[in-house]
Design an enzyme around this catalytic site. Structure first.
Site, short mmCIF file in Angstrom:
data_model
loop_
_atom_site.label_atom_id
_atom_site.label_comp_id
_atom_site.label_asym_id
_atom_site.label_seq_id
_atom_site.Cartn_x
_atom_site.Cartn_y
_atom_site.Cartn_z
N THR A 9 0.79 -1.23 0.00
CA THR A 9 0.00 0.00 0.00
C THR A 9 0.82 1.28 0.00
OG1 THR A 9 -0.18 -0.09 2.42
CG2 THR A 9 -1.96 -1.11 1.14
N ALA A 10 2.15 1.17 0.04
CA ALA A 10 2.99 2.37 0.05
C ALA A 10 4.38 2.02 -0.46
CB ALA A 10 3.08 2.95 1.46
N ARG A 33 -3.73 -1.59 5.69
CA ARG A 33 -4.65 -0.45 5.51
C ARG A 33 -5.68 -0.76 4.43
NH1 ARG A 33 0.19 3.98 5.59
NH2 ARG A 33 1.24 2.28 4.49
N SER A 134 18.49 -5.06 2.49
CA SER A 134 19.01 -3.70 2.58
C SER A 134 20.52 -3.75 2.64
CB SER A 134 18.48 -2.99 3.84
OG SER A 134 19.17 -1.77 4.08
N TYR A 147 17.60 -3.21 13.09
CA TYR A 147 17.17 -3.13 11.69
C TYR A 147 18.19 -3.81 10.78
CZ TYR A 147 16.16 -1.42 7.04
OH TYR A 147 15.91 -1.35 5.68
N THR A 182 11.29 7.28 0.24
CA THR A 182 9.90 6.81 0.33
C THR A 182 9.39 7.21 1.72
OG1 THR A 182 10.49 4.66 1.26
CG2 THR A 182 10.47 4.84 -1.15
#
Length: 247
Positions: A9-10, A33, A134, A147, A182
């Site tokens: 959604t993003a 969402r 990443s 992370y 983003t």
């Protein structure tokens, strides 16, 4: 081709949905969402199947995938895109709750979806898994602690999946982006847009479209070609030397 995208959604996920549907693929777009999924369905029509899904919830993942209509069950590509970073505090000051959320999303969510979808790919001897890692999984930086560790897990698990899948036609790729502009930093700084935007000040960062284009290239390679890892950065990002604290 049917593509299953988590975190659709993003950011990267939304860019992938747009690109793949415009190419004529069918996309199962998942996310928490529902209102965004409804908007995507209204925009893209029958080529998109919206699926409300929190990848942190193991039972929800299983039930949601089981609920797919017959014509949507033969998933060709799984894109484990859902993930996040929270905070930049040093380990000794970091929030344990933030650590838990990153582990639940970046590791467990990735595992739940893979474990559910992979067996059918193996039984059909066809399929591809794209994992969003990443550069933080390879190169440490202050405040990147958990992370970076979760993305190191994604890297190693991707390699281990390739080992387990030897002898099948199921492919696995780990995509490792550097700086991308983003909603990522807004989430990391918990809605502080000014602080998030400052991360990219004076830099032409990668975009979500750059990542979608890269994944599009990966999934369109000949069936006998497996792209193991792609690490990509903007030209204004590179590698630093060792950190040294002098007394």
């Amino acid at each position: 081709m049917i593509i299953f995208i988590t975190g659709a959604t993003a950011g990267f996920g939304a860019a992938m949905v747009k690109r793949f549907i415009n190419k004529g693929y069918k996309v199962i777009a998942t996310g928490r969402r529902s209102e965004r999924l409804d908007q995507m369905k209204a925009e893209y029509g029958d080529h998109l199947y919206p699926l409300v899904l929190d990848v942190q919830d193991k039972e929800m993942v299983s039930k949601a995938i089981d609920s797919l209509p017959a014509e949507w069950k033969r998933i060709d590509v799984l894109i484990n895109n859902a993930g996040l970073a929270l905070g930049t505090e040093l380990a000794q000051k970091a929030s344990l709750e933030d650590w838990d959320t990153m582990i639940q999303t970046n590791i467990n969510g990735f595992l739940y979806c893979t474990h559910k979808i992979l067996p059918d790919m193996v039984s059909r001897n066809h399929g591809q898994i794209i994992n969003l890692g990443s550069v933080a999984g390879e190169f440490p930086y202050q405040g990147g602690n958990v992370y970076g560790a979760t993305k190191a897990f994604v890297h190693q698990m991707s390699m281990n999946l390739r080992s387990d899948l030897l002898g099948t036609n199921v492919r696995v790729t780990n995509i490792e982006p550097g700086m991308c502009h983003t909603e990522f930093s807004e989430v990391r700084f918990k809605g502080d847009k000014e602080k998030a935007d400052s991360v990219y000040k004076g830099i032409k960062a990668l975009s979500a479209d750059d990542i979608a284009e890269t994944i599009d290239w990966v999934i369109t390679r000949p069936a006998h070609v497996n792209i193991n890892v792609i690490s990509l950065m903007p030209t204004q990002q590179a590698f630093a030397g060792f950190s040294v604290h002098r007394t």
